[in-house]
Write a protein that holds these residues in place. Structure first.
Motif, PDB file in Angstrom:
ATOM      1  N   LEU A  58      41.070  29.347  43.627  1.00 49.83           N
ATOM      2  CA  LEU A  58      40.422  28.218  42.960  1.00 49.83           C
ATOM      3  C   LEU A  58      39.906  27.217  43.984  1.00 49.83           C
ATOM      4  O   LEU A  58      38.798  26.682  43.837  1.00 49.83           O
ATOM      5  CB  LEU A  58      41.385  27.535  41.988  1.00 49.83           C
ATOM      6  CG  LEU A  58      41.714  28.303  40.701  1.00 49.83           C
ATOM      7  CD1 LEU A  58      42.832  27.608  39.930  1.00 49.83           C
ATOM      8  CD2 LEU A  58      40.487  28.480  39.839  1.00 49.83           C
ATOM      9  N   ALA A  59      40.676  26.975  45.043  1.00 48.33           N
ATOM     10  CA  ALA A  59      40.264  26.036  46.092  1.00 48.33           C
ATOM     11  C   ALA A  59      39.023  26.526  46.835  1.00 48.33           C
ATOM     12  O   ALA A  59      38.324  25.741  47.479  1.00 48.33           O
ATOM     13  CB  ALA A  59      41.411  25.826  47.085  1.00 48.33           C
ATOM     14  N   ARG A  60      38.718  27.812  46.705  1.00 46.80           N
ATOM     15  CA  ARG A  60      37.550  28.395  47.369  1.00 46.80           C
ATOM     16  C   ARG A  60      36.422  28.700  46.382  1.00 46.80           C
ATOM     17  O   ARG A  60      35.519  29.473  46.684  1.00 46.80           O
ATOM     18  CB  ARG A  60      37.982  29.646  48.131  1.00 46.80           C
ATOM     19  CG  ARG A  60      38.760  29.264  49.398  1.00 46.80           C
ATOM     20  CD  ARG A  60      39.699  30.360  49.867  1.00 46.80           C
ATOM     21  NE  ARG A  60      40.416  29.930  51.072  1.00 46.80           N
ATOM     22  CZ  ARG A  60      41.487  29.146  51.054  1.00 46.80           C
ATOM     23  NH1 ARG A  60      41.961  28.687  49.905  1.00 46.80           N
ATOM     24  NH2 ARG A  60      42.086  28.805  52.183  1.00 46.80           N
ATOM     25  N   GLY A  61      36.512  28.102  45.188  1.00 44.80           N
ATOM     26  CA  GLY A  61      35.416  28.182  44.236  1.00 44.80           C
ATOM     27  C   GLY A  61      35.415  29.362  43.292  1.00 44.80           C
ATOM     28  O   GLY A  61      34.443  29.579  42.576  1.00 44.80           O
ATOM     29  N   HIS A  62      36.491  30.123  43.249  1.00 42.53           N
ATOM     30  CA  HIS A  62      36.563  31.273  42.343  1.00 42.53           C
ATOM     31  C   HIS A  62      37.240  30.835  41.048  1.00 42.53           C
ATOM     32  O   HIS A  62      38.214  30.081  41.064  1.00 42.53           O
ATOM     33  CB  HIS A  62      37.311  32.427  43.006  1.00 42.53           C
ATOM     34  CG  HIS A  62      36.709  32.816  44.321  1.00 42.53           C
ATOM     35  ND1 HIS A  62      35.491  33.456  44.424  1.00 42.53           N
ATOM     36  CD2 HIS A  62      37.133  32.622  45.588  1.00 42.53           C
ATOM     37  CE1 HIS A  62      35.211  33.657  45.699  1.00 42.53           C
ATOM     38  NE2 HIS A  62      36.187  33.148  46.435  1.00 42.53           N
ATOM     39  N   ALA A  63      36.712  31.302  39.928  1.00 45.95           N
ATOM     40  CA  ALA A  63      37.151  30.807  38.624  1.00 45.95           C
ATOM     41  C   ALA A  63      38.020  31.823  37.887  1.00 45.95           C
ATOM     42  O   ALA A  63      37.738  33.024  37.915  1.00 45.95           O
ATOM     43  CB  ALA A  63      35.930  30.484  37.768  1.00 45.95           C
ATOM     44  N   PHE A  77      42.072  37.577  34.732  1.00 46.38           N
ATOM     45  CA  PHE A  77      41.326  37.873  35.947  1.00 46.38           C
ATOM     46  C   PHE A  77      40.925  36.606  36.695  1.00 46.38           C
ATOM     47  O   PHE A  77      40.973  35.515  36.149  1.00 46.38           O
ATOM     48  CB  PHE A  77      40.038  38.646  35.615  1.00 46.38           C
ATOM     49  CG  PHE A  77      40.278  39.918  34.844  1.00 46.38           C
ATOM     50  CD1 PHE A  77      40.700  41.072  35.489  1.00 46.38           C
ATOM     51  CD2 PHE A  77      40.084  39.959  33.474  1.00 46.38           C
ATOM     52  CE1 PHE A  77      40.929  42.242  34.793  1.00 46.38           C
ATOM     53  CE2 PHE A  77      40.302  41.131  32.755  1.00 46.38           C
ATOM     54  CZ  PHE A  77      40.722  42.275  33.425  1.00 46.38           C
ATOM     55  N   ILE A  78      40.479  36.811  37.922  1.00 47.00           N
ATOM     56  CA  ILE A  78      39.810  35.766  38.685  1.00 47.00           C
ATOM     57  C   ILE A  78      38.448  36.328  39.071  1.00 47.00           C
ATOM     58  O   ILE A  78      38.363  37.457  39.579  1.00 47.00           O
ATOM     59  CB  ILE A  78      40.604  35.381  39.947  1.00 47.00           C
ATOM     60  CG1 ILE A  78      41.974  34.825  39.558  1.00 47.00           C
ATOM     61  CG2 ILE A  78      39.825  34.371  40.778  1.00 47.00           C
ATOM     62  CD1 ILE A  78      42.854  34.478  40.739  1.00 47.00           C
ATOM     63  N   LEU A  79      37.389  35.595  38.790  1.00 44.15           N
ATOM     64  CA  LEU A  79      36.047  36.054  39.146  1.00 44.15           C
ATOM     65  C   LEU A  79      35.806  35.814  40.632  1.00 44.15           C
ATOM     66  O   LEU A  79      35.843  34.673  41.100  1.00 44.15           O
ATOM     67  CB  LEU A  79      34.994  35.332  38.320  1.00 44.15           C
ATOM     68  CG  LEU A  79      34.962  35.673  36.835  1.00 44.15           C
ATOM     69  CD1 LEU A  79      33.886  34.863  36.126  1.00 44.15           C
ATOM     70  CD2 LEU A  79      34.719  37.160  36.635  1.00 44.15           C
ATOM     71  N   ILE A  80      35.560  36.902  41.343  1.00 42.37           N
ATOM     72  CA  ILE A  80      35.263  36.848  42.772  1.00 42.37           C
ATOM     73  C   ILE A  80      34.002  37.666  43.006  1.00 42.37           C
ATOM     74  O   ILE A  80      33.977  38.861  42.690  1.00 42.37           O
ATOM     75  CB  ILE A  80      36.417  37.407  43.627  1.00 42.37           C
ATOM     76  CG1 ILE A  80      37.736  36.694  43.331  1.00 42.37           C
ATOM     77  CG2 ILE A  80      36.075  37.322  45.116  1.00 42.37           C
ATOM     78  CD1 ILE A  80      38.939  37.286  44.036  1.00 42.37           C
ATOM     79  N   GLU A  81      32.977  37.008  43.503  1.00 43.44           N
ATOM     80  CA  GLU A  81      31.713  37.700  43.800  1.00 43.44           C
ATOM     81  C   GLU A  81      31.193  38.491  42.595  1.00 43.44           C
ATOM     82  O   GLU A  81      30.680  39.593  42.742  1.00 43.44           O
ATOM     83  CB  GLU A  81      31.890  38.621  45.006  1.00 43.44           C
ATOM     84  CG  GLU A  81      32.329  37.922  46.270  1.00 43.44           C
ATOM     85  CD  GLU A  81      31.317  36.906  46.794  1.00 43.44           C
ATOM     86  OE1 GLU A  81      30.117  37.220  46.790  1.00 43.44           O
ATOM     87  OE2 GLU A  81      31.741  35.807  47.198  1.00 43.44           O
ATOM     88  N   GLY A  82      31.367  37.918  41.397  1.00 43.25           N
ATOM     89  CA  GLY A  82      30.860  38.552  40.180  1.00 43.25           C
ATOM     90  C   GLY A  82      31.765  39.635  39.604  1.00 43.25           C
ATOM     91  O   GLY A  82      31.440  40.225  38.579  1.00 43.25           O
ATOM     92  N   TRP A  83      32.893  39.908  40.246  1.00 41.70           N
ATOM     93  CA  TRP A  83      33.825  40.916  39.757  1.00 41.70           C
ATOM     94  C   TRP A  83      35.045  40.243  39.132  1.00 41.70           C
ATOM     95  O   TRP A  83      35.560  39.257  39.662  1.00 41.70           O
ATOM     96  CB  TRP A  83      34.314  41.796  40.916  1.00 41.70           C
ATOM     97  CG  TRP A  83      33.364  42.880  41.293  1.00 41.70           C
ATOM     98  CD1 TRP A  83      32.273  42.762  42.108  1.00 41.70           C
ATOM     99  CD2 TRP A  83      33.417  44.239  40.887  1.00 41.70           C
ATOM    100  NE1 TRP A  83      31.654  43.963  42.224  1.00 41.70           N
ATOM    101  CE2 TRP A  83      32.330  44.894  41.486  1.00 41.70           C
ATOM    102  CE3 TRP A  83      34.274  44.971  40.077  1.00 41.70           C
ATOM    103  CZ2 TRP A  83      32.083  46.249  41.299  1.00 41.70           C
ATOM    104  CZ3 TRP A  83      34.039  46.314  39.891  1.00 41.70           C
ATOM    105  CH2 TRP A  83      32.950  46.944  40.494  1.00 41.70           C
ATOM    106  N   ALA A  84      35.533  40.807  38.044  1.00 44.08           N
ATOM    107  CA  ALA A  84      36.792  40.379  37.446  1.00 44.08           C
ATOM    108  C   ALA A  84      37.903  41.073  38.218  1.00 44.08           C
ATOM    109  O   ALA A  84      38.040  42.293  38.170  1.00 44.08           O
ATOM    110  CB  ALA A  84      36.838  40.756  35.972  1.00 44.08           C
TER     111      ALA A  84
END
Length: 171
Positions: free
Chosen positions: A65-70, A75-82
């Motif tokens: 979250l501190a690095r902008g991932h939601a 899941f956590i969305l990272i680079e468009g991936w769940a």
């Protein structure tokens, strides 16, 4: 996907997670022809707090979250991936994590479950899509039969394998 592997490697280096490996459908893609999947399963050893035994995903969420991932549900969305972080829940998955192999993805190293462990996990889980994946592993010829049988024996999956063969491999 390389960017996700870079993030995972950094998380491991920073001590946010312990050893990790890619499993699930994306793990299978390392051994099979590519197919569509919507998420990335990251099996991960979670460090425990000093003197504690409680495992928590909190530090993973805080870090990302501190690095902008939601977050999005589990899941956590990272680079468009769940991306789902999954602690090993069975001795088979623990072994798969320990014995994961390193792969180079466009210059970024990551670890992935072996084909034999992925197939054994599919047998253990036993859903229709898991049975289909076992068939794909067999058709692709990527399983080392001796290693696969050893894993099945060790994790008491011989009867499951026999039932699978009787149901899916009878000519």
């Amino acid at each position: 996907m390389e960017r996700i592997f870079t993030i995972l490697n950094q998380m491991e280096a920073d001590g946010v997670i312990g050893r990790y490996a890619i499993g699930g459908a994306v793990g299978a893609i390392f051994w099979l022809e590519p197919f569509t999947t919507k998420d990335l399963d990251v099996f991960v050893a979670l460090p425990t707090a000093a003197g504690g035994s409680l495992l928590t995903l909190g530090p993973i969420y805080e870090y990302l979250l501190a690095r902008g991932h939601a977050p999005q549900g589990q899941f956590i969305l990272i680079e468009g991936w769940a991306v789902e972080f999954v602690p090993p829940g069975t001795p088979l998955v623990e072994e798969a994590l320990e014995q994961a192999v390193t792969r180079d993805v466009n210059g970024v190293l990551t670890r992935v479950f072996t084909a034999e462990h992925l197939a054994a996990i599919c047998l253990q889980v036993g859903r229709a899509k898991d049975h289909d994946r076992v068939l794909r592993f067999l058709e692709a010829g990527v399983l080392d039969a001796e290693r696969f049988e050893s894993i099945l024996q060790k994790h008491n999956l011989n009867e499951t394998w026999t039932r699978f063969q009787n149901t899916h491999l009878q000519a």
